[in-house]
Design a protein around this motif. Structure first.
Motif, short mmCIF file in Angstrom:
data_model
loop_
_atom_site.label_atom_id
_atom_site.label_comp_id
_atom_site.label_asym_id
_atom_site.label_seq_id
_atom_site.Cartn_x
_atom_site.Cartn_y
_atom_site.Cartn_z
N UNK A 296 -7.77 -21.65 26.15
CA UNK A 296 -8.73 -22.24 25.58
C UNK A 296 -9.46 -21.46 24.32
N UNK A 297 -8.94 -20.15 24.47
CA UNK A 297 -9.82 -19.22 23.40
C UNK A 297 -8.71 -18.49 22.74
N UNK A 298 -8.72 -18.66 20.97
CA UNK A 298 -7.74 -18.03 20.39
C UNK A 298 -7.24 -16.50 20.33
N UNK A 299 -6.37 -16.05 20.30
CA UNK A 299 -6.04 -14.62 20.54
C UNK A 299 -6.91 -13.82 19.85
N UNK A 300 -7.33 -14.10 18.67
CA UNK A 300 -8.30 -13.13 17.88
C UNK A 300 -9.59 -13.16 18.50
#
Length: 619
Positions: free
Chosen positions: A430-434
């Motif tokens: 649910x959270x982008x790698x960035x």
């Protein structure tokens, strides 16, 4: 149940101070808790813990110096004192200083000498009676007749011992069981132990292990419910209004409800971290109010609800928080190995800010939002650091950015007791790698050392090595997470020593540290520390600095600059507080150097050179 006099609490506090045995302290505290009327438990438990129920009162040291004579006979009750302090805490506006002085004078006039002593300690925040939270939690369990493990769990989830005491003493174990993780109510974060190097850390965690970059930012816990977002510090203060960028980033995530654990850090346009003091100055501004969340005690007769996150009107007092200029901000020695060159192929310390934003739809090998794995957990992503779901965020440029490393709740499912692998896989879904802390899984010490070197090369302060099968141990510092940081040392000269208080009363404790100026031969103050001092060192330095004393104002003993001390510290930062323009971060005493004269102490030039790696931004 009889009304409890405030004098009884003062007598218990004094008895606890004078008692050395843990069991005896617990018995004293439990007896006092049992006598409290239900309406007095919150305030009484706070006083026994050495704090006020009201977080801000507007009463400072100056007001406490001019106390009226003590009363001859005790008349104050716990409830009356709480009512008086509550009134003090609401005074504001024109004439508030005069009104506050009047109310404070009336309270102290009604207090006997023992009660005045307790009140002074409570208002000043310097009541060191040995009734730490752990002892009082044991006392609550004893007084309520419930297992201490149940009390500790409730305390860690609620973060408020006063309210846990009220639940335990009025509703017992059933009331404590109602204290569950709630979106919108911060909980005490899991903490990391320390190791001198990655090899020692791996001995604690075992292998395989996961290596996270240790960012030089501030710990944040972010709660989201719908579009409402609340951001809390490690000490459970609400700083949502200070971090609009973080709140917006979390609002953009493809989820309904979540509790995220991570760091907020200021980065430059290339995505590299700025010095810690710049992050802290952005997040701890003097004129910006901070709210400490104090969750209400759940009604044992009703099921636990999950209120929307975000500040609750009237839930707590507000306070201004000073700009942080840490010199010795606590923590024991966190020694690290020497910095090694970055190893080829080592993971970056932070997923680079220059990475493209996550796609609008999840990649083919990532689960759709809301899909679940067996057991009700969100389905895992293929790698530990996870694939990224859409956030709609541009992942470039500087500013305060969140970097998350754990997920404690997702869309109605609590993840606290799940192994790290499952929590981190859900995070990656649910959270982008960035927006995820740089992370890699390692099997060997060589791989861990490479990750450590890469983190340092990227400007981070070290790594946290984690056991992937461990649950999230709320509020605990154990061996499942172990931090490793490089250790810096300097040989400095003691310029003055402050008299100790509490258990260090009668000793010379807090050291004023100076570096040598090679141009003048004088010494330039860099800051203070009382960390790392054993009882043996305290005895030795008290005798030593009395011999070197040149003046004594009753608090600070100035000494001849002759004694060299080896100081470990985590970094150097720019500071306007000290004449050299720099200060040490997390300084602690390693040993005294009787083999080294002051003329051979490290110079202010050497200290300033350490700070040159992070010059201040151009004006």
């Amino acid at each position: 149940m009889e009304i409890v006099r405030f004098l009884d609490i003062a007598a218990t506090s004094a008895a606890v101070t004078a008692t050395s045995g843990r069991k005896a302290k617990i018995e004293l505290l439990a007896a006092a808790l049992r006598r409290l009327d239900p309406g007095e438990i919150v305030a009484g438990a706070a006083y026994l813990a050495g704090e006020l129920r009201q977080r801000q009162t507007g009463v400072g040291w100056a007001a406490l110096r001019d106390r009226p004579p003590p009363a001859a006979d005790p008349t104050l009750t716990v409830a009356a004192v709480d009512e008086a302090i509550a009134e003090l805490s609401t005074v504001a506006g024109t004439g508030s200083q005069s009104r506050r002085k009047q109310l404070l004078g009336a309270l102290f006039s009604a207090a006997t000498e023992p009660e005045q002593t307790l009140l002074t300690g409570l208002f000043s925040g310097e009541l060191r009676q040995g009734a730490q939270a752990g002892l009082l939690a044991e006392a609550v369990a004893s007084a309520a007749g419930v297992p201490s493990t149940v009390v500790r769990r409730a305390l860690l989830l609620s973060g408020d011992l006063k309210l846990v005491a009220a639940a335990a003493l009025t509703g017992g174990a059933p009331a404590l069981a109602q204290i569950q993780l709630r979106v919108g109510t911060p909980l005490s974060p899991m903490l990391a132990g320390s190791a001198p190097d990655v090899a020692a850390a791996l001995l604690a965690t075992g292998t395989p292990a996961v290596v996270d970059a240790k960012l030089d930012g501030i710990r944040i816990q972010v709660h989201r419910s719908g579009n409402e977002v609340a951001i809390f510090t490690r000490s459970l203060d609400d700083i949502t209004s200070r971090l609009p960028e973080v709140a917006e980033a979390v609002r953009s995530l493809p989820l309904r409800e979540a509790i995220l654990d991570g760091e907020a850090m200021l980065t430059d346009d290339a995505g590299r971290p700025r010095p810690f003091q710049e992050t802290s100055s952005r997040t701890a501004t003097r004129n910006t109010p901070t709210t400490r969340r104090t969750p209400a005690r759940p009604d044992p007769a009703t099921p636990s609800a999950a209120p929307a996150a975000g500040p609750t009107t009237g839930s707590a007092a507000t306070s201004g928080v000073p700009v942080v200029d840490p010199v010795a901000l606590g923590g024991g020695p966190a020694e690290g190995s020497a910095v090694a060159p970055a190893a080829p192929g080592a993971v970056p310390a932070v997923n680079p800010a220059s990475e493209p934003a996550a796609p609008e739809t999840a990649p083919a090998d990532s689960p759709a939002t809301g899909s679940s794995a067996p057991g009700g957990l969100p389905a895992p992503t293929p790698a530990v650091s996870g694939g990224a779901a859409s956030s709609g965020l541009a992942a470039s440029g500087g500013g305060i950015r969140p970097f998350f490393f754990d997920l404690l709740h997702l869309d109605g499912v609590d993840l606290l007791d799940e192994p790290g692998r499952a929590r981190w896989a859900a995070l990656g879904g649910v959270v982008p790698e960035s927006l995820i802390v740089g992370r890699t899984e390692v099997e060997t010490g060589e791989e861990a050392a490479a990750a450590f070197a890469a983190a340092l090369a990227a400007g981070q302060e070290g790594v946290v090595i984690k056991a992937p099968d461990a649950p999230y141990d709320v509020g605990r510092r154990g061996s499942a997470w172990v931090k490793v940081k490089p250790r810096h040392t300097l040989d400095l000269v003691v310029l003055a020593v402050e008299r100790g208080s509490g258990r260090r009363k009668g000793r010379l404790s807090n050291l004023h540290l100076g570096a040598r100026d090679p141009r003048t031969g004088e010494f330039v103050m860099l800051g203070k520390t009382f960390k790392g001092l054993t009882d043996e060192l305290l005895r030795w330095q008290t005798e030593r600095f009395q011999q070197l004393a040149v003046s004594d104002d009753g608090w600070v003993v100035r000494v001849r600059p002759e004694q060299v001390v080896e100081i470990a510290f985590d970094g150097v930062q720019t500071s306007t507080r000290y004449p050299g323009g720099v200060a040490l971060r997390f300084a602690r005493v390693l040993r005294y150097r009787d083999d080294k004269p002051a003329a051979e102490a490290d110079t202010i030039d050497a200290v300033q050179a350490l700070n040159a790696a992070h010059p201040p931004p151009p004006t």
